[in-house]
Design a protein around this motif. Structure first.
Motif, short mmCIF file in Angstrom:
data_model
loop_
_atom_site.label_atom_id
_atom_site.label_comp_id
_atom_site.label_asym_id
_atom_site.label_seq_id
_atom_site.Cartn_x
_atom_site.Cartn_y
_atom_site.Cartn_z
N PHE A 1 0.79 -1.07 -0.07
CA PHE A 1 0.04 -0.15 0.00
C PHE A 1 0.82 1.38 0.20
O PHE A 1 0.33 2.36 -0.03
N SER A 2 2.13 1.20 0.19
CA SER A 2 3.04 2.45 0.41
C SER A 2 2.84 3.27 -0.76
O SER A 2 3.10 4.65 -0.84
N ASP A 3 2.67 2.87 -1.88
CA ASP A 3 2.70 3.77 -3.26
C ASP A 3 1.42 4.20 -3.66
O ASP A 3 1.31 4.78 -4.51
N LYS A 4 0.53 4.03 -2.78
CA LYS A 4 -0.88 4.75 -2.91
C LYS A 4 -1.26 5.82 -2.12
O LYS A 4 -0.75 5.74 -0.74
N GLU A 5 -2.44 6.54 -2.52
CA GLU A 5 -2.66 7.47 -1.36
C GLU A 5 -3.64 6.52 -0.46
O GLU A 5 -4.80 6.21 -1.16
N VAL A 6 -3.79 6.78 0.76
CA VAL A 6 -4.54 5.88 1.69
C VAL A 6 -5.10 6.62 2.75
O VAL A 6 -4.78 7.88 3.26
N ALA A 7 -6.19 6.09 3.04
CA ALA A 7 -6.82 6.73 4.38
C ALA A 7 -6.88 5.52 5.36
O ALA A 7 -7.18 4.46 5.22
N VAL A 8 -6.15 6.03 6.46
CA VAL A 8 -6.14 4.83 7.56
C VAL A 8 -7.06 4.97 8.70
O VAL A 8 -7.35 6.23 9.09
N ILE A 9 -7.78 3.95 8.92
CA ILE A 9 -9.02 3.71 9.46
C ILE A 9 -8.68 2.87 10.84
O ILE A 9 -8.26 1.67 10.64
N CYS A 10 -9.51 2.90 11.99
CA CYS A 10 -9.50 2.12 13.08
C CYS A 10 -10.81 2.38 13.70
O CYS A 10 -11.72 3.08 13.07
N GLU A 11 -11.19 2.07 14.75
CA GLU A 11 -12.43 2.24 15.55
C GLU A 11 -12.77 3.43 16.00
O GLU A 11 -13.80 4.16 15.70
N HIS A 12 -11.86 3.95 16.53
CA HIS A 12 -12.06 5.36 17.11
C HIS A 12 -11.01 6.41 16.88
O HIS A 12 -11.23 7.77 17.23
N GLY A 13 -9.96 5.99 15.96
CA GLY A 13 -8.86 7.11 15.78
C GLY A 13 -7.51 7.08 16.25
O GLY A 13 -6.83 7.51 15.88
N ASN A 14 -7.46 6.31 17.48
CA ASN A 14 -6.31 6.30 18.22
C ASN A 14 -5.19 5.66 17.79
O ASN A 14 -4.05 5.96 17.35
N ARG A 15 -5.37 4.48 17.07
CA ARG A 15 -4.41 3.55 16.36
C ARG A 15 -4.08 4.12 15.03
O ARG A 15 -2.88 4.00 14.52
N ALA A 16 -5.08 4.80 14.35
CA ALA A 16 -5.10 5.41 12.98
C ALA A 16 -3.82 6.56 13.08
O ALA A 16 -2.94 6.76 12.45
N ARG A 17 -3.96 7.09 14.22
CA ARG A 17 -3.08 8.43 14.35
C ARG A 17 -1.87 7.88 14.52
O ARG A 17 -0.54 8.38 14.22
#
Length: 133
Positions: A66-82
């Motif tokens: 996935f590193s060469d793509k624009e991604v939106a990182v998602i988790c349950e509440h936002g803590n892990r995604a941050r």
């Protein structure tokens, strides 16, 4: 179209914060890959249709997918995604979007979800097996 985005830090220009409404708009236009970093159990319970599951513990090992793509990182509440965006900015060659509020905010806005396991939820296990051979 005006994109509402915000940088939480001036040090990582490839990482931005966006609310679910903007993430959804870009996703619908096929401009973002939705990268779900929760556990497989959480993914089975509910996920965004088409989201790619790569549990957070395996992000670094599987970043080539996935590193060469624009991604939106998602988790349950936002803590892990941050942590996965601002704590690991080296994983993304292109833009990484931290989705504010995670799945909880996505669902509270009434956006689409599906339940159960699908092909995108199983790919990470296949890729991990290939790397371990």
């Amino acid at each position: 179209m005006q994109i509402i985005e915000q940088y939480s830090t001036p040090f990582y220009k490839n990482v931005v914060d966006m609310p679910p409404s903007m993430v959804r708009r870009l996703w619908k236009r096929n401009q973002l890959l939705l990268l779900d970093i929760r556990t497989p159990e959480e993914y089975v319970d509910h996920h965004i249709p088409g989201a790619l599951l790569i549990p957070m513990d395996y992000l670094e090992v599987l970043s080539e997918y996935f590193s060469d793509k624009e991604v939106a990182v998602i988790c349950e509440h936002g803590n892990r995604a941050r942590v996965a965006t601002y704590g690991m900015p080296h994983l993304y060659k292109k833009r990484a979007v931290y989705m504010i509020g995670g799945m909880a905010l996505w669902m509270s806005m009434g956006y689409e979800i599906v339940r159960g396991m699908d092909e995108n939820g199983l790919l990470w296990e296949k890729w991990l097996d290939e790397k371990l051979k």
